[in-house]
Design a protein around this motif. Structure first.
Motif, PDB file in Angstrom:
ATOM      1  N   GLY A   1     -15.118   0.006 -60.047  1.00 15.52           N
ATOM      2  CA  GLY A   1     -16.557  -0.209 -60.124  1.00 15.52           C
ATOM      3  C   GLY A   1     -17.334   0.819 -60.917  1.00 15.52           C
ATOM      4  N   GLY A   2     -16.671   1.817 -61.459  1.00 11.01           N
ATOM      5  CA  GLY A   2     -17.372   2.818 -62.250  1.00 11.01           C
ATOM      6  C   GLY A   2     -18.375   3.596 -61.416  1.00 11.01           C
ATOM      7  N   ARG A   3     -19.508   3.923 -62.009  1.00  7.97           N
ATOM      8  CA  ARG A   3     -20.505   4.770 -61.348  1.00  7.97           C
ATOM      9  C   ARG A   3     -21.004   4.177 -60.039  1.00  7.97           C
ATOM     10  NH1 ARG A   3     -23.105   8.806 -64.183  1.00  7.97           N
ATOM     11  NH2 ARG A   3     -22.388   9.133 -66.317  1.00  7.97           N
ATOM     12  N   ARG A   4     -21.042   2.854 -59.936  1.00 10.29           N
ATOM     13  CA  ARG A   4     -21.547   2.218 -58.715  1.00 10.29           C
ATOM     14  C   ARG A   4     -20.433   1.969 -57.707  1.00 10.29           C
ATOM     15  NH1 ARG A   4     -24.868  -2.919 -59.261  1.00 10.29           N
ATOM     16  NH2 ARG A   4     -25.321  -2.340 -57.100  1.00 10.29           N
ATOM     17  N   GLY A   5     -19.231   2.338 -58.035  1.00 10.21           N
ATOM     18  CA  GLY A   5     -18.118   2.141 -57.122  1.00 10.21           C
ATOM     19  C   GLY A   5     -18.060   3.223 -56.053  1.00 10.21           C
ATOM     20  N   ALA A   6     -17.424   2.906 -54.935  1.00 14.44           N
ATOM     21  CA  ALA A   6     -17.352   3.851 -53.815  1.00 14.44           C
ATOM     22  C   ALA A   6     -16.584   5.108 -54.182  1.00 14.44           C
ATOM     23  CB  ALA A   6     -16.703   3.163 -52.615  1.00 14.44           C
ATOM     24  N   VAL A   7     -15.526   4.967 -54.979  1.00 13.96           N
ATOM     25  CA  VAL A   7     -14.703   6.124 -55.345  1.00 13.96           C
ATOM     26  C   VAL A   7     -15.488   7.076 -56.239  1.00 13.96           C
ATOM     27  CG1 VAL A   7     -12.575   6.878 -56.468  1.00 13.96           C
ATOM     28  CG2 VAL A   7     -12.594   4.771 -55.108  1.00 13.96           C
ATOM     29  N   ASP A   8     -16.115   6.537 -57.274  1.00  9.26           N
ATOM     30  CA  ASP A   8     -16.903   7.361 -58.196  1.00  9.26           C
ATOM     31  C   ASP A   8     -18.034   8.079 -57.465  1.00  9.26           C
ATOM     32  OD1 ASP A   8     -17.434   6.946 -61.632  1.00  9.26           O
ATOM     33  OD2 ASP A   8     -15.526   6.590 -60.628  1.00  9.26           O
ATOM     34  N   ALA A   9     -18.752   7.329 -56.638  1.00  7.00           N
ATOM     35  CA  ALA A   9     -19.903   7.913 -55.946  1.00  7.00           C
ATOM     36  C   ALA A   9     -19.473   9.093 -55.082  1.00  7.00           C
ATOM     37  CB  ALA A   9     -20.590   6.850 -55.098  1.00  7.00           C
TER      38      ALA A   9
ATOM     39  N   ASN B   1      -2.477  -3.588 -58.564  1.00 12.53           N
ATOM     40  CA  ASN B   1      -3.624  -4.451 -58.861  1.00 12.53           C
ATOM     41  C   ASN B   1      -4.966  -3.805 -58.543  1.00 12.53           C
ATOM     42  OD1 ASN B   1      -2.103  -6.733 -59.740  1.00 12.53           O
ATOM     43  ND2 ASN B   1      -1.594  -7.135 -57.599  1.00 12.53           N
ATOM     44  N   TYR B   2      -4.966  -2.477 -58.343  1.00 15.16           N
ATOM     45  CA  TYR B   2      -6.211  -1.742 -58.156  1.00 15.16           C
ATOM     46  C   TYR B   2      -6.215  -0.569 -59.113  1.00 15.16           C
ATOM     47  CZ  TYR B   2      -9.934   1.082 -56.165  1.00 15.16           C
ATOM     48  OH  TYR B   2     -11.073   1.827 -56.015  1.00 15.16           O
ATOM     49  N   LEU B   3      -7.195  -0.535 -60.020  1.00 13.84           N
ATOM     50  CA  LEU B   3      -7.255   0.501 -61.044  1.00 13.84           C
ATOM     51  C   LEU B   3      -8.565   1.261 -60.968  1.00 13.84           C
ATOM     52  CD1 LEU B   3      -5.774  -2.242 -62.372  1.00 13.84           C
ATOM     53  CD2 LEU B   3      -5.425  -0.626 -64.226  1.00 13.84           C
ATOM     54  N   LEU B   4      -8.507   2.551 -61.262  1.00 10.76           N
ATOM     55  CA  LEU B   4      -9.691   3.406 -61.280  1.00 10.76           C
ATOM     56  C   LEU B   4     -10.343   3.336 -62.656  1.00 10.76           C
ATOM     57  CD1 LEU B   4      -8.195   6.527 -59.448  1.00 10.76           C
ATOM     58  CD2 LEU B   4      -9.500   4.636 -58.445  1.00 10.76           C
ATOM     59  N   GLU B   5     -11.649   3.103 -62.676  1.00  8.44           N
ATOM     60  CA  GLU B   5     -12.376   2.974 -63.939  1.00  8.44           C
ATOM     61  C   GLU B   5     -12.806   4.338 -64.475  1.00  8.44           C
ATOM     62  OE1 GLU B   5     -15.338  -0.152 -64.708  1.00  8.44           O
ATOM     63  OE2 GLU B   5     -14.944  -0.806 -62.643  1.00  8.44           O
ATOM     64  N   LEU B   6     -12.444   4.604 -65.708  1.00  3.20           N
ATOM     65  CA  LEU B   6     -12.907   5.796 -66.412  1.00  3.20           C
ATOM     66  C   LEU B   6     -14.042   5.391 -67.342  1.00  3.20           C
ATOM     67  CD1 LEU B   6      -9.530   7.484 -67.441  1.00  3.20           C
ATOM     68  CD2 LEU B   6     -11.169   8.364 -65.788  1.00  3.20           C
ATOM     69  N   GLN B   7     -15.243   5.864 -67.060  1.00  4.88           N
ATOM     70  CA  GLN B   7     -16.400   5.600 -67.908  1.00  4.88           C
ATOM     71  C   GLN B   7     -16.925   6.934 -68.417  1.00  4.88           C
ATOM     72  OE1 GLN B   7     -19.156   3.265 -65.591  1.00  4.88           O
ATOM     73  NE2 GLN B   7     -17.855   1.454 -65.617  1.00  4.88           N
ATOM     74  N   ILE B   8     -16.641   7.255 -69.673  1.00  2.00           N
ATOM     75  CA  ILE B   8     -16.945   8.576 -70.219  1.00  2.00           C
ATOM     76  C   ILE B   8     -17.975   8.448 -71.328  1.00  2.00           C
ATOM     77  CG2 ILE B   8     -16.002  10.587 -71.409  1.00  2.00           C
ATOM     78  CD1 ILE B   8     -13.342  10.015 -69.996  1.00  2.00           C
ATOM     79  N   ALA B   9     -19.167   9.020 -71.105  1.00  2.00           N
ATOM     80  CA  ALA B   9     -20.244   8.933 -72.089  1.00  2.00           C
ATOM     81  C   ALA B   9     -20.786  10.312 -72.465  1.00  2.00           C
ATOM     82  CB  ALA B   9     -21.376   8.066 -71.553  1.00  2.00           C
ATOM     83  N   GLY B  10     -20.171  11.379 -71.975  1.00  2.00           N
ATOM     84  CA  GLY B  10     -20.649  12.717 -72.278  1.00  2.00           C
ATOM     85  C   GLY B  10     -19.759  13.757 -71.643  1.00  2.00           C
ATOM     86  N   ASP B  11     -20.112  15.020 -71.822  1.00  2.00           N
ATOM     87  CA  ASP B  11     -19.279  16.110 -71.319  1.00  2.00           C
ATOM     88  C   ASP B  11     -19.121  16.065 -69.800  1.00  2.00           C
ATOM     89  OD1 ASP B  11     -18.954  17.006 -73.868  1.00  2.00           O
ATOM     90  OD2 ASP B  11     -20.511  18.549 -73.756  1.00  2.00           O
ATOM     91  N   ALA B  12     -20.209  15.769 -69.080  1.00  2.00           N
ATOM     92  CA  ALA B  12     -20.126  15.709 -67.621  1.00  2.00           C
ATOM     93  C   ALA B  12     -19.175  14.599 -67.187  1.00  2.00           C
ATOM     94  CB  ALA B  12     -21.515  15.488 -67.023  1.00  2.00           C
ATOM     95  N   ASP B  13     -19.204  13.479 -67.911  1.00  2.00           N
ATOM     96  CA  ASP B  13     -18.304  12.383 -67.585  1.00  2.00           C
ATOM     97  C   ASP B  13     -16.859  12.748 -67.881  1.00  2.00           C
ATOM     98  OD1 ASP B  13     -20.248  10.640 -66.665  1.00  2.00           O
ATOM     99  OD2 ASP B  13     -20.652   9.833 -68.652  1.00  2.00           O
ATOM    100  N   THR B  14     -16.653  13.572 -68.916  1.00  2.00           N
ATOM    101  CA  THR B  14     -15.288  13.998 -69.242  1.00  2.00           C
ATOM    102  C   THR B  14     -14.694  14.805 -68.096  1.00  2.00           C
ATOM    103  OG1 THR B  14     -15.812  14.062 -71.604  1.00  2.00           O
ATOM    104  CG2 THR B  14     -13.869  15.277 -70.879  1.00  2.00           C
ATOM    105  N   GLU B  15     -15.469  15.720 -67.548  1.00  2.00           N
ATOM    106  CA  GLU B  15     -15.007  16.523 -66.412  1.00  2.00           C
ATOM    107  C   GLU B  15     -14.733  15.632 -65.202  1.00  2.00           C
ATOM    108  OE1 GLU B  15     -16.675  20.086 -63.488  1.00  2.00           O
ATOM    109  OE2 GLU B  15     -17.614  19.737 -65.442  1.00  2.00           O
ATOM    110  N   HIS B  16     -15.629  14.681 -64.973  1.00  2.00           N
ATOM    111  CA  HIS B  16     -15.425  13.750 -63.869  1.00  2.00           C
ATOM    112  C   HIS B  16     -14.174  12.910 -64.110  1.00  2.00           C
ATOM    113  CE1 HIS B  16     -16.205  10.737 -60.796  1.00  2.00           C
ATOM    114  NE2 HIS B  16     -16.095   9.814 -61.720  1.00  2.00           N
ATOM    115  N   GLY B  17     -13.955  12.500 -65.367  1.00  2.00           N
ATOM    116  CA  GLY B  17     -12.786  11.707 -65.682  1.00  2.00           C
ATOM    117  C   GLY B  17     -11.491  12.440 -65.380  1.00  2.00           C
ATOM    118  N   VAL B  18     -11.481  13.744 -65.597  1.00  2.00           N
ATOM    119  CA  VAL B  18     -10.294  14.543 -65.270  1.00  2.00           C
ATOM    120  C   VAL B  18     -10.044  14.510 -63.769  1.00  2.00           C
ATOM    121  CG1 VAL B  18      -9.335  16.874 -65.241  1.00  2.00           C
ATOM    122  CG2 VAL B  18     -10.497  16.031 -67.293  1.00  2.00           C
ATOM    123  N   ARG B  19     -11.111  14.678 -62.981  1.00  2.00           N
ATOM    124  CA  ARG B  19     -10.958  14.656 -61.523  1.00  2.00           C
ATOM    125  C   ARG B  19     -10.485  13.279 -61.042  1.00  2.00           C
ATOM    126  NH1 ARG B  19     -16.087  17.244 -61.658  1.00  2.00           N
ATOM    127  NH2 ARG B  19     -17.065  15.335 -60.857  1.00  2.00           N
TER     128      ARG B  19
END
Length: 215
Positions: free
Chosen positions: A125-133, A158-176
């Motif tokens: 779910g990306g930013r609105r998903g429970a995992v991301d939040a 059949n369950y995948l984590l969404e990586l949505q990277i639009a800037g430096d802060a998202d890059t750090e979050h994507g690593v986590r």
């Protein structure tokens, strides 16, 4: 090749600023072999989307971004005809409820997903998903718990984590997020949560968002 798996058309009422024809044309221009449509809680655009993709020679992936209890979302993609039927059932749980507004406000439950999981692939779910939040709030235990719940329902394949990277802060979050996936045995997939095709259309999207939020 890259395939957009999280996209919204103008069938996401007041939240999508692009027509299906624009989405399909952009996918063709980008030499994409397939394209997903994941409008909010509904499949109004499924048939015209399928027809447009078929005419353009690319594979349509029918999906939906479903509102969940707790004000989170999950993106669901149909693998086959059974998955499409379950998308219809999940949409109807909200859209055809006796008190539709209350059902949409409450969202679907994990039990609803479990009962209609066959034939579906789920994205976090990306930013609105429970995992991301949870992870963006530095709640690592809660993020792992939420990911584990969905993985238990759909299976790790059949369950995948969404990586949505639009800037430096998202890059750090994507690593986590990637590290969390490795720890839980879950794969990641890059998505963009598309709401408009060209940068020039951003003002149209901002206008729709203002109408939706009365701001």
């Amino acid at each position: 090749s890259f395939v957009h798996l999280h996209t919204h058309s103008n069938y996401s009422l007041l939240d999508g600023a692009c027509r299906i024809e624009e989405l399909v044309a952009a996918a063709v221009a980008g030499d994409m072999p397939a394209l997903a449509l994941t409008d909010h809680n509904a499949l109004y655009g499924a048939v015209p989307f399928h027809d447009a993709c078929d005419a353009a020679g690319i594979q349509p992936i029918i999906g939906m971004e479903l509102d969940m209890a707790g004000r989170h979302t999950v993106v669901l993609l149909a693998r086959d005809a059974e998955g499409y039927r379950n998308l219809c059932r999940l949409s109807s749980l909200l859209q055809a409820a006796p008190d539709r507004d209350a059902a949409l406000a409450a969202g679907a439950s994990l039990a609803d997903l479990d009962a209609h999981r066959a034939g579906l692939i789920a994205l976090s779910g990306g930013r609105r998903g429970a995992v991301d939040a949870a992870l963006r709030g530095d709640e690592k235990v809660e993020a792992a718990r939420a990911a584990g719940q969905y993985a238990d329902i759909f299976g790790a394949d059949n369950y995948l984590l969404e990586l949505q990277i639009a800037g430096d802060a998202d890059t750090e979050h994507g690593v986590r997020l990637t590290m969390l996936g490795r720890r839980l045995g879950l794969r990641c997939v890059a998505t963009a949560n598309v709401h408009y095709v060209e940068p020039a259309a951003s003002e149209r999207y901002r206008t729709l968002a203002a109408m939706r939020t009365l701001t």
